[in-house]
Each structure stands twice: as C-alpha cells, then as structure tokens.
Design an enzyme around this catalytic site. Sequence first.
Site, PDB file in Angstrom:
ATOM      1  N   TRP A 363       0.812  -1.218   0.000  1.00  0.00           N
ATOM      2  CA  TRP A 363       0.000   0.000   0.000  1.00  0.00           C
ATOM      3  C   TRP A 363       0.840   1.260   0.000  1.00  0.00           C
ATOM      4  O   TRP A 363       0.386   2.325  -0.359  1.00  0.00           O
ATOM      5  CB  TRP A 363      -0.966   0.003   1.197  1.00  0.00           C
ATOM      6  CG  TRP A 363      -0.302   0.156   2.552  1.00  0.00           C
ATOM      7  CD1 TRP A 363       0.748  -0.551   3.019  1.00  0.00           C
ATOM      8  CD2 TRP A 363      -0.650   1.084   3.579  1.00  0.00           C
ATOM      9  NE1 TRP A 363       1.078  -0.166   4.285  1.00  0.00           N
ATOM     10  CE2 TRP A 363       0.230   0.836   4.657  1.00  0.00           C
ATOM     11  CE3 TRP A 363      -1.620   2.073   3.707  1.00  0.00           C
ATOM     12  CZ2 TRP A 363       0.169   1.564   5.854  1.00  0.00           C
ATOM     13  CZ3 TRP A 363      -1.688   2.793   4.899  1.00  0.00           C
ATOM     14  CH2 TRP A 363      -0.788   2.545   5.957  1.00  0.00           C
ATOM     15  N   ASP A 364       2.129   1.106   0.385  1.00  0.00           N
ATOM     16  CA  ASP A 364       3.074   2.213   0.331  1.00  0.00           C
ATOM     17  C   ASP A 364       2.966   2.942  -1.009  1.00  0.00           C
ATOM     18  O   ASP A 364       3.100   4.159  -1.079  1.00  0.00           O
ATOM     19  CB  ASP A 364       4.521   1.694   0.455  1.00  0.00           C
ATOM     20  CG  ASP A 364       4.735   0.779   1.644  1.00  0.00           C
ATOM     21  OD1 ASP A 364       3.853  -0.065   1.906  1.00  0.00           O
ATOM     22  OD2 ASP A 364       5.786   0.880   2.285  1.00  0.00           O
ATOM     23  N   GLU A 501       0.644  -2.582  12.773  1.00  0.00           N
ATOM     24  CA  GLU A 501       0.705  -4.042  12.689  1.00  0.00           C
ATOM     25  C   GLU A 501       1.047  -4.720  14.025  1.00  0.00           C
ATOM     26  O   GLU A 501       1.210  -5.933  14.072  1.00  0.00           O
ATOM     27  CB  GLU A 501       1.709  -4.461  11.601  1.00  0.00           C
ATOM     28  CG  GLU A 501       1.206  -4.087  10.214  1.00  0.00           C
ATOM     29  CD  GLU A 501       2.281  -4.150   9.139  1.00  0.00           C
ATOM     30  OE1 GLU A 501       3.480  -4.094   9.500  1.00  0.00           O
ATOM     31  OE2 GLU A 501       1.927  -4.235   7.959  1.00  0.00           O
ATOM     32  N   LYS A 614       2.615   0.605  16.257  1.00  0.00           N
ATOM     33  CA  LYS A 614       3.809   0.579  15.429  1.00  0.00           C
ATOM     34  C   LYS A 614       3.960   1.867  14.643  1.00  0.00           C
ATOM     35  O   LYS A 614       5.061   2.354  14.446  1.00  0.00           O
ATOM     36  CB  LYS A 614       3.702  -0.605  14.466  1.00  0.00           C
ATOM     37  CG  LYS A 614       4.931  -0.843  13.616  1.00  0.00           C
ATOM     38  CD  LYS A 614       4.741  -2.093  12.760  1.00  0.00           C
ATOM     39  CE  LYS A 614       5.877  -2.267  11.769  1.00  0.00           C
ATOM     40  NZ  LYS A 614       5.612  -3.318  10.807  1.00  0.00           N
ATOM     41  N   GLN A 615       2.848   2.400  14.188  1.00  0.00           N
ATOM     42  CA  GLN A 615       2.929   3.550  13.295  1.00  0.00           C
ATOM     43  C   GLN A 615       1.586   4.246  13.277  1.00  0.00           C
ATOM     44  O   GLN A 615       0.600   3.733  13.805  1.00  0.00           O
ATOM     45  CB  GLN A 615       3.295   3.093  11.894  1.00  0.00           C
ATOM     46  CG  GLN A 615       2.187   2.291  11.230  1.00  0.00           C
ATOM     47  CD  GLN A 615       2.694   1.533  10.020  1.00  0.00           C
ATOM     48  OE1 GLN A 615       3.228   0.436  10.156  1.00  0.00           O
ATOM     49  NE2 GLN A 615       2.533   2.121   8.861  1.00  0.00           N
TER      50      GLN A 615
END
Lengths: 787, 787
Positions: A363-364, A501, A614-615
């Site tokens: 998806w980046d 994640e 995580k992000q």
Amino acid sequence: MYRTESSGFAGTGLHHASLLGLSEEAWLMRRKGFRRTANSIQIAESLFTTGNGYLNIRGSLEELPDGHAGGMYIGGVYDRSEADVEELVKCPMWTDVSVWSEGEKFSLSTCTLLFHEQVLDMKKGILHRSTTMRNSAGRILTIESLRLVYMHQIHLGYMLFRITPRNFSAPLRVFSGLNGEVCNRGFFPEERIKHLQIERIERGRNFMYLEMKTRQQGIRIAESASWKLILPKSARAYPEPRIYGEKFTSEMTLDVEKGQSYTFEKLAVVHTSREIPEDRMFRRSICELKKYVRTGAEVHLAAHLQAWEEKWKQADIRIAGDPPAQGALRFNIYQLLINGPPVSGSIGAKFLSSEGYLGHVFWDTEIFILPFFIYNFPETARNMLHYRYATLPGAMKNAERNGYRGAKYAWESASTGEDVTPRFASKLERTIRLIYTGMEEDHIVSDVIYGVEKYFRVTGDEDFLFECGLEMVFQTARFWASRVVFNGGIYEIRRVIGPDEFHEHVDNNAYTNYMVKWHLRLACMLFTYMTKRYRDRLEPICRKIELAEEEVAVWLSVSRGLKFSIDPATMLVEQFDGYFRLRDYIIEGFDRKGHPKLPRGVTYRNIGSTTLIKQADVLLLMHLFPHAFSEEAKQANFDYYEKRTAHKSSLSHCTHAMMGLSVGKRSRAYHYFMKTALFDLENLHGNTAMGIHAAAVGGAWQTVVYGFGGLSIKSDRLVLKPWLPGKWKRLSFSVRWQDRSIDLTIYHDRISICIAAPYDGEIPVSLYRKTYKIRTNRKEVLHYCSS
Amino acid sequence: MYRTESSGFAGTGLHHASLLGLSEEAWLMRRKGFRRTANSIQIAESLFTTGNGYLNIRGSLEELPDGHAGGMYIGGVYDRSEADVEELVKCPMWTDVSVWSEGEKFSLSTCTLLFHEQVLDMKKGILHRSTTMRNSAGRILTIESLRLVYMHQIHLGYMLFRITPRNFSAPLRVFSGLNGEVCNRGFFPEERIKHLQIERIERGRNFMYLEMKTRQQGIRIAESASWKLILPKSARAYPEPRIYGEKFTSEMTLDVEKGQSYTFEKLAVVHTSREIPEDRMFRRSICELKKYVRTGAEVHLAAHLQAWEEKWKQADIRIAGDPPAQGALRFNIYQLLINGPPVSGSIGAKFLSSEGYLGHVFWDTEIFILPFFIYNFPETARNMLHYRYATLPGAMKNAERNGYRGAKYAWESASTGEDVTPRFASKLERTIRLIYTGMEEDHIVSDVIYGVEKYFRVTGDEDFLFECGLEMVFQTARFWASRVVFNGGIYEIRRVIGPDEFHEHVDNNAYTNYMVKWHLRLACMLFTYMTKRYRDRLEPICRKIELAEEEVAVWLSVSRGLKFSIDPATMLVEQFDGYFRLRDYIIEGFDRKGHPKLPRGVTYRNIGSTTLIKQADVLLLMHLFPHAFSEEAKQANFDYYEKRTAHKSSLSHCTHAMMGLSVGKRSRAYHYFMKTALFDLENLHGNTAMGIHAAAVGGAWQTVVYGFGGLSIKSDRLVLKPWLPGKWKRLSFSVRWQDRSIDLTIYHDRISICIAAPYDGEIPVSLYRKTYKIRTNRKEVLHYCSS
C-alpha cells in the site's frame, strides 16, 4: 597523498569531458572512506543506486569487495523458483570489472585504502567513484569509474572505467563481462535462490551476449555489451573473450606505465522477452548494441542529460536556507525519479534498489509514493495505476480464494496481483513466525482506490476511469460488501490488521472502516454520476462485471451502516474495538537507534497487549481525509496517539510531520520531516543495506508539498495552507493539475504563484481563509498569515 | 602415527562390515600420499574412476582439493552449448562432502598431510579412501570413505563417509548435497562450458532433489539423494537442507568427541529423460530413492557384489608368475568392465573417465575395445554396434555433406553420428591448428564394419546382421564406391589420413585401401550369400536402401581394382603413395617420457616431410588381417616400420606387441605389452589426468588373448598359437564363441581347454600346425611347441 576532491572525469582529457563534469555541490551525494563490514558496503550500494525505473543498479564497487550485495533489477521481472513466493529477480550484471596484478585482485577487501569516495551526481543520474589503494606488493593503483543507465533510452547502460598505476609499471589484467552467475538471497541465512537459467551465451568480434531465462515465468533477459580500452589511443590490449559457464568475461592484458591513465568504455544493452519476441532477442540486442557503438556514447549522454534536466525541471523542490533539508529532499526526489515505471508497472516498497521485501508492491505505493507522480508525472502515475488494473484478475482470485466476491488487492503484489505475502517471517529475529498481513491487512483494497480517486481528482483523466478505474472501484466495492458482517443493525469488519501491525486479528479498525465507508460511497457516487452523464460508456463496464443498480444500493447502505465513531467526550477515535481497554503505555524515550523503550514484560511478541502502536493509524486516516475531521479531533488524537507510537515503520514519521503541521505542533513536525527525509541517508532503522524505504521517500515529498506547502486540490480549486520552518527562506516547487502547471514559491508571508495553462482564464485559489481568482499564465503574489 | 595399512571399513563395527572388507591384495590398486599439483590430483581421479557404463565417477576426493577435476558422466549424454562441438557432459555431483571446523575446511589443499591412501577394490568395484590430516588449529581428523555405483542397478550410487577426530572434541559442520554447479572445461585455458540449466531443485523431509537439463539437446538429468548420520546411533545431527542456486547442500552440525567415529551414509539415484518421461522424473526419482532407503544398502551391496563376481568370472585373466603384469591387466579389465554400455551406446576414446577427447567415439572403439566385449559380453558388444546402427542417419548426412553417397561414419562421433571432430587443436601446443582428421581419416568407415564382421564371426548373431549389420555394410560400401577415383585402370583413394596422423592429405594409404578392398568384398559376399540363403529377409533391406545387384557388382570391381601392392623385392608395403621418397629417419632413442628424438630441423609441425610415423599403420593392417600376409612380409615390414614409429599414440604399442609375437620378436613384444598395460598406471604419455586411454586398455587385453594366447576364430574352428613369456607360469582365461564358452589355461608346453556348450559334440581346434577335435563339456589337455 593521492587524495583528490574530485572523483569525476572532468578535465581528464576525455573527449566528452564537458558532458561528464560534476554538477555543483548541492546536487552531489558524497560518501568518503570505506569500512569492510557487509552492512557498510551494502548501505552504500543502496544509496548509490542508479536507474531509470526499468533498469536499476545498486551502487556496488566494480570489483565487488567481500560482503557486497550488488545487483541489477528490472522493473516487474519477478520469479518464484524455490523461493517461498515470487520475488524481484537479480539480473545478470554488466558493471563488474576487476583489475589483477600478479594473481592479486585490486580490491578494497584486501588492499590498503589510501583514498575512496563515491559521488552520486543526482542532477545527471551518474555515479562516480574514485579509489586509490595499495596491494600487498606495494603497488598503488587508482581506480575511477562513472556509470549510468540512460534516462532517455531505458535499455542502454554506460560505464567509463579508468586505472592509473601510481608507483609501478607492469602488466595488469583487466576483466569485465556479463555475469549470469547471480542468485537472489534465499530465506535461510546465506541460502541462495537461482531464478535464471542460461539460454545463450555468444561472443563476436566486438560483442558479448548473454541470454538467460527466469525459471518459473520464462521471462528471458538478454544483455549484450561492448568493452574496450579507449585511452590512451596508443595503448594496445587484445581482449580475449572467455566463457565461464554463465559468466562471460573479456580479459585484457596490458603493460601499464607508471603515472599513465588507461580508460575503458563499456556499452551495455538490456532487454527482456516482454519487449521482444524470444526468437529475435539475440539479433535485436546485437543490432541495438551495434547501433549504440556506431552512434557513440557522446550523443546518448547529451540526450540523457537533457532528459534529466526535464525531469528536474518538473520535480525539483528548492528550499532556501536549509542545505541539509535541501540535500536530503533532493536525494528523495532523485530516488523517485529513478523509479517511475516507464510502462505499465508499479513500484515496490524498496523501489528497484534491492531484494528487500522481495520487490513486492504494498500500500506504500498508492498512499505514499503515488502522489509525487500524480502531481509531477501523471503519465507515470497512470502506469502505476494501470498495474493495479492489470492485476485485477489476480485480485479477483484473492477474493474468491477467501470466499468473497469482487476483487481483493493483495497485501503484497508482484506479477499477477495474486497475494504473494510470504507465509513466514523473519530472518532478523531468527525465529519463524506466521505472517498474518496477507490474510488480514485488507485496507490495501481501499488504499488502491484512494490512489485512483486522487489521480482522477488531480488529473481529471476520465478516460482512465472508463478504461480501468471504474472496474477497479466497483470490483473492490463488491469485495467489501461481501466482506462486512451485519451485526445488530450495524456493519462491521472483523479480524483485520490496520496500518498499525502490532495489533493483529482486531475488529473494526477505524482506519479500515472509514476507508471502506468512503470507498463504498465513492463507488456509489461514481455509479450515479456516470449513469447520468456517460450512460453509454458505463454500460459496457456494468455488463462486463454484471453490475446492477440494486447492488450499488447495497454498497450505499453498507457505507452508511459501517461502524465508525468519535467519542464526543474525548474526541478520540478508538483505533479498533477494545483498544482503549488494553494495558496503556506511554513511550518514555527512544534509544539511539530510534527504538522506543518497551514496558516491563513486553517484547515485540506480546506487544499487542498494550496500547503501543507501530505507526500512525488513526492519525494517517485523519491525514488522508483532512476535511472530514475537526481541528479539535485532530488535535486530541495527535496528542493521544503520538505518545503511543513506536515509529517502527518508515511510514510513520511523515504522517506525524504532516499531522503535526495540521495541529500546530510545528517544531515536532520539522523533526519528523527530517527523520523521514534522512531515513536512509542516516540509516534510521538500520536496514538501509536492504534497500531504500520508498514510503519514507514519498512521504518526504508529501511533507514538503502537502505539509509545508500546504497544498491540496478541492474539486475546482487549489487550496494552500503553507507554513515554513523559521530557517527556510523560501520554498519553491511546481505541480501539475489537469492541463495546468503551477509554479509556486512560498515565503514566510507571501507566495508567488504562476499557473500555466493552455488557455487564459481564472483559477480559484484558497490561501488560508481567503480565496483569490488567479489569472493563468502570469505570475501573481499573494500575502498570507499562517499563525 | 595414524598410519594404517587398511583403508577399508572392515572390522569397524559397521553392520555390513562383512560386505565391505577389502579383497585380497592382488585385486587392489593402492595409491599412497598426496601431491598438491593439479596433474597429480587429476591422475588419481582418472585411475580411481568407478562406474557401471551408465554412470561413471572420477575418483576425486570428497572435499575436492584445489586443482581437482572431479566429474560424473552418463554414457551418451552429449551436448554442445558454447563448445565447438558436442561433448560429454559433466553431470551434477552427489559425492562431494566437506567437513569444517571453525570456518576452516579439512582439505588436503591446506591441511598438513599425516596419512593418505586411496584403494580401488577392483574385484568389487568399490573405491576406498583414508586420510588423516591436521588443520591450522592443530586439530587432527581422519576421513574415510567408500563409494560405488551399483553394477546390478545402474541408476543407484552409494557412499559411506566416516570422520574421526583424533585429538579434539568440538563442533564440526559436515556438508553434502547435490551439486549442479558443474561446468565442462572449455577450449581456451580455464574457460568453462555450462551445458546444464537448472530445472527443479526440491527438498523434502528426507530427500534432496536436483533436476537439470542439457541446454542444446534438452536431456534432463534427475538426481535425488538421502544423506544421514548413521553411526554412532546415539549421535544426533539435524540436517539443514539448503539451496544455493544450483547447489543443494544438507548441512549437519555435530559435537564430535575425541576418538569417536561418526559415519554418514548417502544413497543417490540418477536418471535421465531418455529413460523416464520429463513430467514424471521427479516422482519417479523420489519413489526410487524411497524404495532404496527402505530396502537399505545392504541388500543392494550383496547384489552388486554378485554382479561383479559374475563379470570377473567371465572376464578375469590370470597370469601366474608375473604379479606386475597380472595387476596391470586386472586394472585394464576393470576399466573395460566399468565401461560396457548397458543399453545401445558406445565407448569413447577416454571411456567415461573424463572429458578428454570430449567423450567422443573414435575407431579405437571397434578396432581396440570391441574385441574384449565380443569375446566376453557379446550383448554389450551388440549394444556398441547398435550405436553405430542408430547413428547411420548421421553417417549418411556426413556422406551427403561431402558429396558422397551412402554412409560415412564420423571420425569423431557423439549423439547423432554426425561428424563432431573439433575444427581446431590444440591446447597443449598453445597454438591453434586446423584438424583434418574429421575430413580425411576415412578408414573409420571400414573400421566400424571390421567390428561388425568380427562380432558376427565370433557370435554368429545373424539377427543382428538383418536388423542392423547389413544396412551398415551396404551403405558404407556405397560410400566407398562413390569415394574412390578411377585413374588409369585402377581405383584410388586420394587425400586421406591413415592411422599414422603425422602424414596428412596422402593418397592411397595402404591401411585404408586394403580395408576398403576387404570391406567391399565383404559387402558383395554378404549380398550374394544372403540372396541365396535368406532372400526374404534381405529383400526388405534392399528395398529400404534401394540396393540392386548391379550396384553390388560395381563394389566387386572396385574392390578388385583398388590400388594395393607389396613390393616383391623387399616385401614392403608402402604406407602411402610417395612415402618411400620422404626424408628417411630412423629413431635413435626415446626420452624419459617416451618421446622419440626428432631429426634436426624437424618439429611436430613439419614431421610429415619425414618417414617418421606416429603409430602402427601398415603393421596394424597386417595384425588385423594376419592370414592375408606372409610371415616374410610381416617380418620385413615389422623390421622396417618399427624403427620409424614414434608411438605417439596409445594405439601403437599393443599392435607392436602382437606383431612382435607374430614375427618372433618376443622380448620386444613383452616390452610393448607392458607399455600398453601400464599406459595410464605409469602415465606414459603424461596425460592420464585427462582420462584413461581406452584403446591401450583394449589393446592390453588383445595382446594377452590374441598375442600371448594366440587365439583366433577361423569360421568353424578355434585357432591357438600361444606363447608365454619366460616368467609366466600359466595364463588362464575364458572366451565366449557363439553359444559356447571356452576355458583355457596355457602353460609353456601345453594347454588345458574346456569348451562348454549346450550340446555334446566335437569342435576343431588348431594348435600350431596340428588340429584336434575337442569334445565339448570336458577338459582336455593338448601339448604344443611354440618354437
């Protein structure tokens, strides 16, 4: 003693010296010195990658010192063979050169280093290197090289290689060829996967030819090359072409004289059977090589520089007053420029810079990388989205395999679009762990559609919608309609992984649910709009995919009924059902490598039991839909989630930078921006050796244009909310918007804007709270106050 | 200190120790010590080749020390790829094993040698090795191995590998696998030709599998293997199967204890797509491997020994009183036994022992090697001649390409029978020289037919004639009829090379002309005889090849009119037109390597201007047709030509041995015999590293049976003219003749003979001037005087 500051070929007496001088310092990335660790060697290889999006080559030293992981990759050439899943194939190399003296190779692995520098000329897409070393016999040799693949002719490569014996006259042997003895890294440590079989290897009077075939997919890769001593003209060397299995080598023995330089030239041609029928590859490759040799490198170099000039003219962003930021940003843009697919094809999470993430597309691509191309090179953006259209059949297989309808884009995608997420991870932890992302990280499906919508909004390319886009939007909407579950009057999406994640198997991830809401609404809107306006063009698509109005109506009710809420008291969005009930942990600090300190008893194995993420997850959602959330909500969620974010993904910093700007945390934002922009240059996550982090690169661009530039497109108007860090004097860039090209220079108190368009007219531009009508094709200056 | 005399596994406590003890000393070939030169290493590899005629493996040490040229070859698997012409393909290896201690490999290349011996048990077809070495860390390790390919089951191989740490306890890593990273030697020094591409490589719980394909011909080679630690049972090692490109390796780490032995067992299965359809190779190979594992090696070893016992029972020759001759002869017979093709196929000039002469089939096969098989294993001889029948279409192409009719057997033959003589020689002389043998050395055509006739004469196999032989004889006769030129009333054969290759482009080579005379006469005789007796069986053949009586009549007249004469004054046969007018030179002596001193101003480049000849030419003719030349003529020609023969071919000595016996030069004959028998054991021509000289091996057998035994078959009778060297007490051997088996023991004054036959009757046997009627199925003793 032999240290020189310039490692280029400028002023060396080469006949095309004028073409090959180094650009001014601001365009150069230099790395001096050499450490023998594999990690250090491989970091340089990643950073010094050259390419054109078709053919990219890691910046390995020509003699391939021990520990190197040199490689050349061709966009879209994937293969499985014994690998767990399809992976990007390391291709036969043409840039290897070695120089031997009395049975000893001049290599930084064994010789004493006297001087070493690599210089990437980002303006010209050329990699230079200059090394002086002393071998065990005391002989000192300087090796210089420059190499590139042309931007205007993606199948051709070029290398100049020069040696200068400093303190000896003796015979030297110089080898270079085509090396098909290449393997990908395998899953187990040091295991190697062979994707290529040799098909043909040929020598002619003036050429070498190597043709190999990928084992599983049968794609042939044909390389031909010419290698010769060009200077001094008086020097003579008889090339002896040798075949060593899958390796072609042209060996030259020459009696070198102390202080004299000897320059070799290599011309290389690379094709695959995707472009040329198999039975014509040899003839065509040799024919192209001969034409190339006849034309000479000079003409091609001129065209190459012209092509780069045009690229930079469009894509360069100038920051006055902050050289580190300027340099880092240039590096990021350079990376984007060398990775745009010249034909239908996408961009992997590590670009074409390594085998990291197996070259897969995540998806980046749509969320982080695509915007740069939408705003600068919409044709390239279209190529990238066309890849998603071409892989729609694979996406439909993914859906079917999981018992759903429509199309489910793969979490990791390669040649067919079928899911190629490896089943297990990971080498680094030395344990084998099941990977659930491929099964659960379904937001990818809507992320792709987000990219389609963004592309359409900025470019207005309706043809793409009819040729590809609508089918993609509808088939993926259909997937979601079959994926949701109806529970007590609302729709839910269960057992997913969101962008964060650390938490697997969660229900109703806010990011995912909102994305799907938006996605389904978009599908309905497009269907309604197109039915009204282009019924003739829509009908064949509906017939093809058997879509009726009734189904679209269902999408709308799913969109409306899908669970998503903001707590009116706190304004917080819960990342997923039950997140707020987890053991709460606020990060107390980061170690030198940027890893957060973990709460007691917590490891990355059970981290899902805490609120550590995580992000960016909720924050990313708010960044992607800035107009859908109130300032208050953004503020509250930024404050809450930032403290709990480990930034263990290269996708996190840029989101925080942009959201930071949005909520007024501007110095935090600049901090996050620099992290993103320097992500690989400073090896932030310690794994740059394994390739460039493409999302961070795209995120750096976004942070400048969307964040500091504050640019967005809102149907018919350009919206600007700029803010510059204190030391930035000026920020200038250009973007394309439909058939218009916008040149912007932003100062602290004003902007200078020029909208070039094929017609004279007025364009509405919002600058903070005011809206102006800007005349096309003339420069205008507007003042603003950002506080 | 660790020196042991026995390198076998006898008495080691292995459960099949009884099967694996060494045979008595007379059956062993031992080689002690180790020199690090590539030549010394490769000589041992050639000499210690094991095999079964389908699958032969050079005797390389398992750890492959530097300079090795290990290789496995499969009969008839040829490929061209980048080679000048088709060549025998080096196949993926399964016998490589390496033992590592702390990053250092135990190898004789780097360790200190304490003891090393290889022992070939020729009776059992098993190669043993025992080595004790000390590495740089002072660790002393003993490595022992035995390996073989089964004689009863040609697709299976077996290896035991044992390590014993002598003075240390530590972890060791042991690697073994399937190695597809193999290349043939190329034409240029150190160049390598890759014939194989990888098709499939797989690991399972208990197996490894590698499938490769020859690039030009597309023959697939499938190998599977099981590799495990079997003793001590208490030891544990976890094999980690790894794929390294084209190399499969199973790695085991085990903590060894000082003084304890660890034994590994490897079972291997090898097939090609000539035996199994491509799509079933994997399943079939794994299935065979599993069956093999289930059955266990013990059962197979027993069957293997049984098969070897039967081979030796037929083929052994016992010489009492001369152990060196006995040992050498056994070695030669061993070589013949491991090279007989088990199905239609032939034998190359270097056997299956190396890539020397590219594995090509020359005239050596029919003239020097075939007789052993005719007299011992006629089924194998038939396989060899069937190869010539199968390659008849290729031979017809050769004729057509040169403007002739019929079939021209290739000077060098590989898979199709089309001529594959390389165009250039030679590496050793470091210059490139045109090779004319392929164009001119046409006697090969009749040499093949000589083999057919010999086979038929001894076996009486009429079916072969009708199925294959007649077509071969007629098509080749047709070639000759179109090849001869008619000149002034006689037929001539111009521009040929005879067996003596020092003289190229000669006219009317005596050997060739006589052979052709005989060949055409044979063709006529067979045609006439078959017309009379088997008209029904002959007719389809004549129809197929469009042969009419008129054409056969022409052959007879060509045979009669073909130039050939003996000078009535000197009784000499002139080797070719004008030979006697060349600069005459009588060899004055040989150097240590057996090379003759050359006359002043003469090199091997202009040697054709002298009467020096490379090898027996006229003498060979007289040997092949002993009844066609008077004793006087033989004597005269032996005296004349021997003095002018350089013996630069391995084909020369045996001919001189047999002709020497024929003309009473008996001590010279014994001298030549020992040269032949020790040709490779003593590396007579310095090139045993490049493989065993198959013609010398076959010649050694012929010298004993035809020469010392004096045996020949003359239509219905056995002819014996034995003579034993003084020190020989007794010579015993068996031969097969049609459906009979003859056991012979020869003493200086008498023979003991037993003719086993399926019926009781009387067989005429000539012993010197007397003829006896020998009753079948009983032993008879006949006295003779040979002086």
